[in-house]
Design an enzyme around this catalytic site. Structure first.
Site, PDB file in Angstrom:
ATOM      1  N   ASP A  19      56.105 -12.818 -69.612  1.00 48.40           N
ATOM      2  CA  ASP A  19      57.163 -13.112 -70.678  1.00 48.40           C
ATOM      3  C   ASP A  19      58.326 -12.954 -70.323  1.00 48.40           C
ATOM      4  O   ASP A  19      59.191 -12.013 -70.825  1.00 48.40           O
ATOM      5  CB  ASP A  19      56.561 -11.868 -71.789  1.00 48.40           C
ATOM      6  CG  ASP A  19      57.270 -12.275 -73.240  1.00 48.40           C
ATOM      7  OD1 ASP A  19      57.623 -13.383 -73.453  1.00 48.40           O
ATOM      8  OD2 ASP A  19      57.658 -11.205 -73.551  1.00 48.40           O
ATOM      9  N   GLU A  52      50.421  -5.531 -64.994  1.00 44.52           N
ATOM     10  CA  GLU A  52      49.265  -6.000 -65.982  1.00 44.52           C
ATOM     11  C   GLU A  52      48.579  -7.104 -65.239  1.00 44.52           C
ATOM     12  O   GLU A  52      48.355  -7.999 -65.920  1.00 44.52           O
ATOM     13  CB  GLU A  52      50.148  -6.149 -67.013  1.00 44.52           C
ATOM     14  CG  GLU A  52      50.816  -5.338 -67.978  1.00 44.52           C
ATOM     15  CD  GLU A  52      51.318  -5.670 -69.121  1.00 44.52           C
ATOM     16  OE1 GLU A  52      51.272  -6.916 -69.431  1.00 44.52           O
ATOM     17  OE2 GLU A  52      51.911  -4.921 -70.101  1.00 44.52           O
TER      18      GLU A  52
END
Length: 641
Positions: free
Chosen positions: A200, A444
């Site tokens: 992101d 992540e």
């Protein structure tokens, strides 16, 4: 004696790599020539993005191959022009600059001339006067090539440097991505494709850090490694010096204090220096004299049949230790609590390009907040930033670009081999920074997938072998019961966004869900925990009461709810909290993002939102609870040298 033996064992492990990557520094034997400024630039817009190689653009001046524009270096190229196709360009771009090299660099056969690129995203190929000198995979670490021999072949030619950079991401790059070709000709033109990735932030590209030429003698200091410890009031600096260009050299190693006074010296290439009345390196707000640095000066003298070579290199050294227990993190045997931020190398216009005014502004803001730490989310930051951290006592979790590893095909042998090589480069570059207290190998990943267990076991064990003096972690957002990498890390780092991505709008569930998160992770692994990300998006100036999502009031309430649980758990096993994010940053376009990610407590232009004042009050309270701060630290001052 046992302490000294441990230092030898730790240093031997850190010396596993066979080449150095010392930061270029001027000295009596070394010169620098920065090549920052305007370069000629051309994007390869051919359908296969390969015309530059097929037509050998590197063999002549770039302007002779077609239209070129000015492009600043260092900077991302994406936001510099008004061309939307360049902002989102995927493929090869070409940079060129002609350089006048000092005559003495060419005529002196006893000098090495090295071309160094601080970083270029993502894959780079470099030519000098049409001759390929190096290539490099990876967008965030330095690479270099010795070009003196090439320049001396024709001293009358200018030094024409050509760098081709490709930002394409595939399943085996770090970070990974995929190229998707759209074949429906009723909806897309021929050749239309997009770059997909699972992270992101905007995939900025170009030459992001300084390019320079520097010299060394032919016999030179290639690398220095230090491992530090202390016993009572005596500092211990175990050092090892790697030399290239000679098999026999005389050496003097001197450790000096901040005032330049010699404290201890040695004539050996490796050994232990004992420092009486040691000034330890302490984090900001943990001590009245944070960030104390000694200087380790290495003087080398070597002789061959015709010449004598002398080299001088000085390395800043902070003497400190790092240890981890099942419930605490220790710096210099004192409990340390991370109250800090996650960041991005990101700003208007220059993208990820190194920018000194922005760096200094960010450090002033962090110290104003009372932040004592940050994580280099989600890639290694510029060496210049780590040097600032060393000097100002800001603690760093140093992260690899292993972000967005979500596809099972990115856990294969090719990906693992590259990831191991990246960790080699990262440890080699940053091993001597006292501010770096922990390595993070990924952010992540899809850690619940079956291949993740072997992947992360291998990766984490490899990193620990490279540097046994620092703990290793990765950042997880997986379910605690299915995370296959957690058994191998030293510290559990968890990202969670309760009342945002889960139960949006329901801030009342945060305390229960956060408490459950901590109890689950600690109950299973019995390791200290850092809340490595938490937060909420806010559009600056948007207000509503009662609080609703995207307002400044909502971000404040989210933080306060998290903080209430942190205060309970930090008395047990929670060792840190890092807000996401320090400042707003750019992302790819999408329906979830309005001109970027807005979770910053500062705007992208570094203006505070209401949450910044919540953090400031909290962080200074946490710092003052230690009882070690002088009264004047209640009112933070601008950066001091």
């Amino acid at each position: 004696m046992l302490r000294v033996l441990w230092l030898f064992a730790a240093l031997d492990a850190v010396l596993l790599l066979d080449t150095g990557m010392l930061f270029p520094r001027e000295s009596s034997s070394r010169e620098l020539k920065e090549l920052n400024g305007l370069w000629a630039f051309r994007a390869d817009r051919s359908p296969n993005r390969n015309q530059g190689f097929e037509s050998a653009w590197y063999k002549s001046r770039l302007a002779e191959t077609g239209p070129v524009i000015d492009m600043p270096v260092p900077a991302s190229y994406n936001d510099v022009t008004q061309d939307p196709s360049l902002r989102d360009f995927i493929g090869w771009v070409w940079y060129e600059r002609e350089v006048t090299v000092p005559t003495r660099w060419i005529t002196d056969d006893g000098l090495r001339v090295v071309l160094r690129v601080g970083s270029a995203h993502y894959y780079s190929v470099v030519w000098v006067n049409g001759v390929k000198v190096t290539e490099h995979e990876g967008g965030h670490l330095p690479f270099e090539a010795e070009i003196g021999t090439l320049l001396r072949k024709d001293p009358t030619m200018p030094c024409r440097i050509t760098i081709a950079v490709n930002n394409t991401l595939n399943l085996h790059t770090l970070p990974p991505g995929t190229i998707q070709y759209m074949t429906d000709r009723t909806r897309y033109p021929a050749g239309f494709f997009v770059q997909n990735y699972n992270f992101d932030f905007f995939n900025y590209a170009g030459i992001h850090r300084p390019v320079l030429l520097y010299t060394t003698p032919k016999a030179y200091v290639d690398d220095i490694t230090v491992v530090t410890d202390f016993l009572d009031n005596t500092g211990l600096v175990r050092y090892g010096v790697s030399v290239k260009g000679t098999t026999s050299a005389a050496m003097k190693v001197t450790l000096m204090d901040k005032g330049g006074h010699c404290l201890v010296s040695s004539n050996e290439a490796s050994g232990v220096l004992k420092v009486p009345n040691v000034n330890l390196w302490w984090p900001y707000l943990m001590h009245q004299n944070p960030g104390y640095l000694y200087s380790l000066e290495v003087r080398l003298k070597a002789t061959d049949e015709s010449s004598t070579y002398e080299d001088v290199y000085t390395l800043p050294v902070g003497i400190r230790t790092v240890n981890v227990s099942s419930t605490q993190f220790f710096i210099n045997n004192k409990p340390f609590y991370f109250h800090g931020v996650n960041k991005h190398e990101d700003a208007d216009i220059r993208g990820k390009g190194l920018d000194w005014p922005l760096i200094v502004k960010d450090f002033n803001l962090m110290k104003w907040l009372g932040a004592n730490s940050f994580r280099t989310s989600h890639y290694p930051y510029a060496e210049e930033i780590l040097q600032m951290c060393d000097r100002h006592g800001i603690v760093v979790i140093d992260e690899s670009p292993g972000v967005g590893i979500k596809d099972i095909r990115s856990f294969g042998d090719a990906s693992l081999t590259h990831h191991l090589a990246v960790m080699d480069e990262l440890v080699r570059r940053d091993k001597n920074h006292p501010s770096v207290v922990m390595w993070s190998v990924a952010n992540e990943p899809a850690a619940e997938m079956p291949p993740a267990e072997n992947y992360f076991k291998t990766l984490i064990m490899h990193t620990k072998a490279l540097d046994p003096t620092r703990p290793v972690t990765y950042i997880t957002d997986s379910n605690f019961s299915r995370d296959k990498g957690a058994p191998f890390v030293d510290v559990i780092c968890v990202n969670s966004y309760f009342s945002w991505y889960h139960d949006p709008g329901h801030v009342e569930v945060i305390p229960l869900q956060l408490n459950t998160q901590f109890e689950d992770w600690y109950g299973k692994y019995k390791k200290p925990i850092i809340q490595s990300e938490y937060g909420a998006d806010v559009v600056p100036g948007l207000h509503n009461d009662p609080p609703v999502m995207f307002t400044e009031e909502y971000q404040k309430v989210v933080l306060q709810q998290y903080h209430s649980v942190f205060d309970q758990k930090r008395k047990k096993y929670v060792i840190g909290e890092l807000i996401w994010n320090f400042a707003d940053f750019m992302t790819t376009q999408g329906i979830m993002r309005v001109v970027g990610n807005k979770k910053g407590v500062f705007t992208r232009q570094r203006q505070p939102k209401a949450a910044a004042f919540i953090l400031k009050e909290r962080y200074w309270r946490l710092a003052n609870e230690t009882g070690t701060l002088p009264l004047w630290t209640k009112y933070p001052c601008p950066l001091e040298v």
